[in-house]
Each structure stands twice: as C-alpha cells, then as structure tokens.
Write a protein that holds these residues in place. Structure first.
Motif, mmCIF file in Angstrom:
data_model
loop_
_atom_site.group_PDB
_atom_site.id
_atom_site.type_symbol
_atom_site.label_atom_id
_atom_site.label_comp_id
_atom_site.label_asym_id
_atom_site.label_seq_id
_atom_site.Cartn_x
_atom_site.Cartn_y
_atom_site.Cartn_z
ATOM 1 N N GLU A 25 0.851 -1.199 0.000
ATOM 2 C CA GLU A 25 0.000 0.000 0.000
ATOM 3 C C GLU A 25 0.881 1.241 0.000
ATOM 4 O O GLU A 25 1.931 1.253 0.639
ATOM 5 N N PRO A 26 0.464 2.293 -0.723
ATOM 6 C CA PRO A 26 1.255 3.527 -0.693
ATOM 7 C C PRO A 26 1.226 4.151 0.695
ATOM 8 O O PRO A 26 0.200 4.121 1.384
ATOM 9 N N GLY A 27 2.370 4.702 1.107
ATOM 10 C CA GLY A 27 2.457 5.374 2.398
ATOM 11 C C GLY A 27 1.921 6.796 2.307
ATOM 12 O O GLY A 27 1.395 7.223 1.260
ATOM 13 N N GLY A 73 -2.228 7.060 -1.032
ATOM 14 C CA GLY A 73 -1.833 6.996 0.362
ATOM 15 C C GLY A 73 -2.515 8.097 1.153
ATOM 16 O O GLY A 73 -3.120 9.010 0.582
#
Ligand SMILES: NC(=O)c1ccc[n+]([C@@H]2O[C@H](COP(=O)([O-])OP(=O)(O)OC[C@H]3O[C@@H](n4cnc5c(N)ncnc54)[C@H](OP(=O)(O)O)[C@@H]3O)[C@@H](O)[C@H]2O)c1
Ligand SMILES: [Zn+2]
Ligand SMILES: [Zn+2]
Length: 339
Positions: A25-27, A73
């Motif tokens: 998952e993107p931060g 994100g």
C-alpha cells in the motif's frame, strides 16, 4: 488483480532478472501506479552496473514511467484514482536542503531518485511520491509520453533555459534517445538547428526530425563546420563521450554555451583559450521538475513532437536494455506492460 506484481530488477551488477513482488500500500503522500509504459534511458546503466551514488541492490530501474493511479496513500488530495500520470528521474525533493529552500528543487541534495533510491518503472506496479508525479495529456499514448519524462524534459529544459533567441544557431550533439528529441525541440523553438551524429545512416532521420543541417562527426570536424557557419550560440551535448564533447567548444560563437546533459564516463577535455577569448562557457543541466515535464508534454502536443520509439514487453527488458546500450534503438526502447 493478484497480490503480487511482475518486476525486472538489478539483482547484482550487470544482471537484470524478472521477479514477482508483493503489492504494498502507498504510504503517506504516495500513490501506487499501475505501469503502462517505461522508457529505457541510458542513465539506467548507472543502476544496472551498480555505480549510481547511493544505490543499493536489488533495485528496479526505470524513470520514464507512465501509468494509472490505482491507490492513494494518506494525505494525497491532488490526484485521483484512475488518473494517468508519469514519473521521471528526480521524483521528490526533501524540501529542507538549501537548494530546495531557494526553490531549486531539481537540485535537491537528498532527492527521491526513481530506479536508484526507490524502485522504478521496469515493473507492473510502482509506488511514487505524489509531489513527484506529472499529469499526462490525453493526446499522447503512454508509450509516447514515457520518453518525454526524462529524455524530453532534459533536452527541453536545457534549450529553453539557455537564454537563446529565435534564429540562433543551435547544435544538438548525439542523435540518440535525448538527442532525437533535442533536435525536434530546437527546431520547434525557432532555432537554426544543426544535428551532430556519427554515421551517414542518421542523416535522413535527423533531417526528418527537423534539423536544417546534419554533420556526420565520423567524417567531418563538427566544430570547424559550425565555425564556418558563424559559430553556435549553444550546443546541447547529449552524447556519452567526454572526448567528443570537449572538442565541440571550438564550434561555439563568442559567448556561446556548451550545455552538458550527456553523462560520459570519461573526462571532458577542455582548452582554456576558447573559454577565455570569447567568453564561452560549459555547464551542466539536470533533467527537470514534474511541472517542467508537464510543460514538455504540453509543448510536444502543441508542436506535434513525438519520440520515435521501439516497444518491447516488460519480460524482454534485458534484451531491450542491451539494444539501447549497443546504440541500436531508433531512438528509444519503451517497455510496455498490462496492455
Ligand atoms: N542531464 C540529465 O538530466 C540526463 C538525463 C537523461 C540522460 N542523461 C545522459 O545523457 C546521455 C545520453 O542518454 P540517451 O538516453 O540519449 O542515450 P542513448 O539513446 O544510448 O544515446 C547515446 C548517445 O551517445 C552518443 N555517443 C555514443 N558514443 C559516442 C562517441 N564515442 N562519440 C560521440 N557520441 C557518442 C550517440 O551519438 P550518435 O548519434 O553519434 O550515435 C547517442 O546519441 C547518457 O549519458 C545519459 O546518462 C542525462
Ligand atoms: Zn533518464
Ligand atoms: Zn532538497
């Protein structure tokens, strides 16, 4: 969608290897991109050989990336899922170093560098900093847009920031991935455009790209030809030979500029005399910011400038990379995925 994705990584110096990786998952402040195309730039060699400063392996190369955002994100409001975006080499500044604080973010001292400090676009999926991405106009296919995000913005910025005037004699040295775009930009920016390449086979291509004149540096002294024409106001040096670059200074007019964008491994040999007598200068230029890339894309749409590309599936990344390194690509290899 599976929970893994295909990527091609440099596992050890000189080795490009296909792998599967888990999708993450993107931060905060990041987006996840489903990659559609990634150009193969000569700078990727610094990742493949392992010499790029600060690089650790394994690393996925690739910094001419176009795809669609598939996840946002926390804290990302500027972009939407499904939007088509691009990622170039310098893909996120730290915002706190001195160049950043002076607004010169492309020269950030601690940048996110695609394919070097983070994994790049030789992959089905890439995580990117939202502040480092570029909007892609509908007029361009993903494979066409990709090379504009490094080869394009580098030559476009080099030329447009050189203080030139329309009609100026401007040469582009090296007719490869960067140079073939540089010739088109120089012509469409209104310069008297000279292409300097090696070999007769590039003459017709250079003329088709818009060069008023082609100099075959394999048989002619390019500097002497430019001097006979009155001297170049600027030479955009895109080649990978320092020796060839240094010889070009003699082709500049008084106050002329050698703009170094190619990054040869050998030293650029310079004579002081033409620098002093005539006030000539030599300086470097590093790619551009995401908004510079948007300008590059907009100008390319406006003036119907397109890279000449050869596409290959992601799985053939190693062969496509080798073709680029052998100087055989006409003029940019672009990996395509998920089509
Ligand atoms: N400043 C930046 O931000 C930036 C951005 C991207 C790339 N780069 C650098 O720019 C360079 C070119 O990248 P690219 O992707 O365009 O590479 P490329 O497509 O592989 O083209 C290589 C170029 O180098 C020229 N060349 C090779 N050997 C030469 C020699 N012995 N003498 C003269 N010219 C020679 C070729 O010119 P001919 O036409 O004569 O064959 C060709 O134009 C690389 O060093 C790359 O790392 C810098
Ligand atoms: Zn590049
Ligand atoms: Zn910075």
């Amino acid at each position: 969608m599976t929970d893994t994705y295909k990527a091609v990584e440099v596992s050890a110096p000189g080795t490009l290897r296909a792998v599967r990786r888990p999708i993450s998952e993107p931060g905060a402040g990041q987006v996840r991109i489903r990659v559609e195309a990634c150009g193969i730039c000569h700078t990727d060699a610094a990742t493949v050989t392992g010499i790029y400063p600060g690089l650790t392996l394994p690393r996925v190369p690739g910094h001419e990336v176009v795809g669609r955002i598939e996840a946002l994100g926390p804290g990302v409001s500027r972009w939407k899922i499904g939007e088509r975006v691009g990622v170039g080499l310098i893909a996120g500044e730290d915002g706190v170093c001195e160049p950043c604080r002076r607004g010169d973010t492309v020269n950030c001292q601690n940048p996110v560098v695609s394919g070097v400090t983070v994994d790049g676009g030789y992959a089905e999926v890439m995580i990117a900093e939202a502040r480092g991405i570029t909007s892609i106009p509908d007029e361009l296919s993903s494979a066409e847009a990709a090379p504009l995000l490094c080869a394009g913005v580098t030559t476009y910025n080099g030329l447009r920031n050189a203080g030139l005037r329309s009609g100026d004699l401007v040469a582009v040295q090296g007719i490869g991935g960067l140079g073939h775009l540089g010739v088109q930009f120089a012509r469409q920016m209104g310069f008297h455009t000279v292409a300097i390449g090696r070999g007769r086979d590039k003459k017709k291509l250079a003329k088709d790209l818009g060069a008023h004149l082609y100099i075959d540096a394999a048989v002619e002294d390019a500097a002497a030809v430019l001097q006979r024409m009155g001297g170049a106001r600027a030479i955009l040096a895109t080649g990978t030979s320092g020796a060839a670059m240094g010889r070009l200074v003699a082709g500049l007019a008084a106050r002329g500029k050698l703009i170094v964008v190619g990054a040869p491994e050998d030293q650029i040999q310079l004579s002081a005399i033409p620098l002093i007598f005539g006030g000539r200068s030599v300086y470097g230029s590093l790619t551009g910011t995401p908004i510079d890339s948007e300008d590059t894309l907009a100008f390319s749409v406006l003036e119907t400038i397109r890279p000449m590309i050869e596409t290959a599936p992601l799985e053939q990344a190693a062969d496509a990379y080798a073709r680029m390194m052998q100087g055989k690509a006409r003029f940019r290899m672009v990996l395509v995925t998920g089509q």
